[in-house]
Scaffold this active site. Structure first.
Site, PDB file in Angstrom:
ATOM      1  CD  GLU A 102      -2.786   1.486   0.492  1.00 20.15           C
ATOM      2  OE1 GLU A 102      -2.404   1.618  -0.683  1.00 20.15           O
ATOM      3  OE2 GLU A 102      -3.965   1.673   0.853  1.00 20.15           O
ATOM      4  CG  ASP A 103      -0.919   4.891  -1.420  1.00 22.76           C
ATOM      5  OD1 ASP A 103      -1.579   4.312  -0.532  1.00 22.76           O
ATOM      6  OD2 ASP A 103      -1.420   5.686  -2.236  1.00 22.76           O
ATOM      7  CG  ASP A 106      -5.237   8.992   6.829  1.00 26.56           C
ATOM      8  OD1 ASP A 106      -4.921   9.257   7.988  1.00 26.56           O
ATOM      9  OD2 ASP A 106      -5.872   9.775   6.112  1.00 26.56           O
ATOM     10  CG  PHE A 152      -2.633  15.476   1.231  1.00 21.49           C
ATOM     11  CD1 PHE A 152      -3.687  14.658   1.609  1.00 21.49           C
ATOM     12  CD2 PHE A 152      -2.240  15.489  -0.095  1.00 21.49           C
ATOM     13  CE1 PHE A 152      -4.342  13.870   0.673  1.00 21.49           C
ATOM     14  CE2 PHE A 152      -2.894  14.700  -1.040  1.00 21.49           C
ATOM     15  CZ  PHE A 152      -3.949  13.895  -0.642  1.00 21.49           C
ATOM     16  NE  ARG A 165      -2.493   8.267  -9.264  1.00 23.09           N
ATOM     17  CZ  ARG A 165      -3.056   7.927  -8.115  1.00 23.09           C
ATOM     18  NH1 ARG A 165      -2.310   7.572  -7.094  1.00 23.09           N
ATOM     19  NH2 ARG A 165      -4.361   7.935  -7.959  1.00 23.09           N
TER      20      ARG A 165
HETATM   21  P1  IMP Z   1      -7.220   5.156   4.874  1.00 20.46           P
HETATM   22  O1  IMP Z   1      -8.249   4.282   4.268  1.00 20.46           O
HETATM   23  O2  IMP Z   1      -7.828   6.254   5.705  1.00 20.46           O
HETATM   24  O3  IMP Z   1      -6.149   4.391   5.633  1.00 20.46           O
HETATM   25  O4  IMP Z   1      -6.520   5.951   3.689  1.00 20.46           O
HETATM   26  C1  IMP Z   1      -5.587   5.327   2.889  1.00 20.46           C
HETATM   27  C2  IMP Z   1      -5.732   5.784   1.458  1.00 20.46           C
HETATM   28  O5  IMP Z   1      -5.989   7.182   1.403  1.00 20.46           O
HETATM   29  C3  IMP Z   1      -4.440   5.554   0.724  1.00 20.46           C
HETATM   30  O6  IMP Z   1      -4.524   4.367  -0.026  1.00 20.46           O
HETATM   31  C4  IMP Z   1      -4.289   6.764  -0.155  1.00 20.46           C
HETATM   32  O7  IMP Z   1      -4.805   6.488  -1.431  1.00 20.46           O
HETATM   33  C5  IMP Z   1      -5.127   7.828   0.487  1.00 20.46           C
HETATM   34  N1  IMP Z   1      -4.314   8.827   1.236  1.00 20.46           N
HETATM   35  C6  IMP Z   1      -4.254   9.011   2.573  1.00 20.46           C
HETATM   36  N2  IMP Z   1      -3.407  10.003   2.912  1.00 20.46           N
HETATM   37  C7  IMP Z   1      -2.900  10.465   1.746  1.00 20.46           C
HETATM   38  C8  IMP Z   1      -1.924  11.490   1.416  1.00 20.46           C
HETATM   39  O8  IMP Z   1      -1.329  12.185   2.266  1.00 20.46           O
HETATM   40  N3  IMP Z   1      -1.668  11.637   0.091  1.00 20.46           N
HETATM   41  C9  IMP Z   1      -2.262  10.907  -0.889  1.00 20.46           C
HETATM   42  N4  IMP Z   1      -3.162   9.939  -0.621  1.00 20.46           N
HETATM   43  C10 IMP Z   1      -3.486   9.719   0.668  1.00 20.46           C
HETATM   44 MG    MG Z   2      -4.196   4.152  -2.142  1.00 16.38          MG
END
Ligand code: IMP
Ligand code: MG
Length: 182
Positions: A102-103, A106, A152, A165
């Site tokens: 995963e990238d 959050d 962010f 990207r």
């Molecule tokens: P989560 O579901 O809240 O854990 O969010 C994870 C997803 O939100 C990641 O797969 C990203 O695609 C996106 N995301 C969360 N924070 C960022 C950020 O700082 N930059 C870009 N994408 C983010």
């Molecule tokens: Mg993602």
């Protein structure tokens, strides 16, 4: 929310390409060791993890298969409640050792959704590798390249509404200074 960004001044480098590659080499060494005798399938979470995944997989010194999941949750800088699943793995995951790539983690909601999908295929094990995690995230991560705070982040696969990207580094956006929110 419509965000206008005036050129590259709004970006400041968080981790350079060189720093990322150096860190990923260490992570890949650890993963290669852990998966030496396993039946590994590495799953890329599209689109954000694409460059992290590529760099990591090319550095892994163990036998493996690759596959992809496409899921989206973000609108602008906000996490959306609506997770959309666009693509699920085609490889048979039954009895396999799955490593999700995963990238950024959050809230952990995306990963939890992915786990629900993958568990239906009855893999032997599931672990998680992520390029970034937020320090305040309580989500348990097996392999994490970098820990960040609330900023962010874009670049190296991460986007803001599909942009940035292709930056070869990780950068933060500074909306208060160089971007105007309309
Ligand atoms: P989560 O579901 O809240 O854990 O969010 C994870 C997803 O939100 C990641 O797969 C990203 O695609 C996106 N995301 C969360 N924070 C960022 C950020 O700082 N930059 C870009 N994408 C983010
Ligand atoms: Mg993602």
């Amino acid at each position: 929310m419509n965000i206008q960004i005036s050129g590259k001044q709004a970006l400041s480098v968080l981790y350079s390409e060189k720093e990322i590659k150096k860190r990923l080499a260490v992570l890949a060494q650890q993963i290669s060791f852990d998966y030496k005798e396993k039946d590994l399938v590495v799953l890329c979470i599209l689109n954000g993890a694409m460059f992290f995944f590529t760099e990591l997989v090319l550095k892994l010194n163990c036998s493996l298969k690759v596959d992809f999941i496409k899921i989206s949750s973000y609108e602008g800088m906000k996490s959306s409640q609506n997770l959309k699943v666009h693509l699920t793995p085609q490889v048979n995951l039954r009895g396999k050792d799955v490593l999700i790539v995963e990238d950024i983690v959050d809230t952990g909601r995306t990963i939890k959704e992915i786990l629900l999908i993958l568990e239906k295929s009855r893999p032997k094990s599931i672990k998680l590798a992520t390029l970034l995690k937020r320090q305040d995230s309580s989500y348990d991560i097996d392999y994490c390249a970098f820990s960040i705070q609330g900023e962010f982040v874009v670049g190296y696969g991460l986007d803001l509404d599909g942009n940035y990207r292709n930056l070869p580094y990780l950068a933060t956006l500074n909306p208060s200074k160089e971007t105007s929110l309309t």
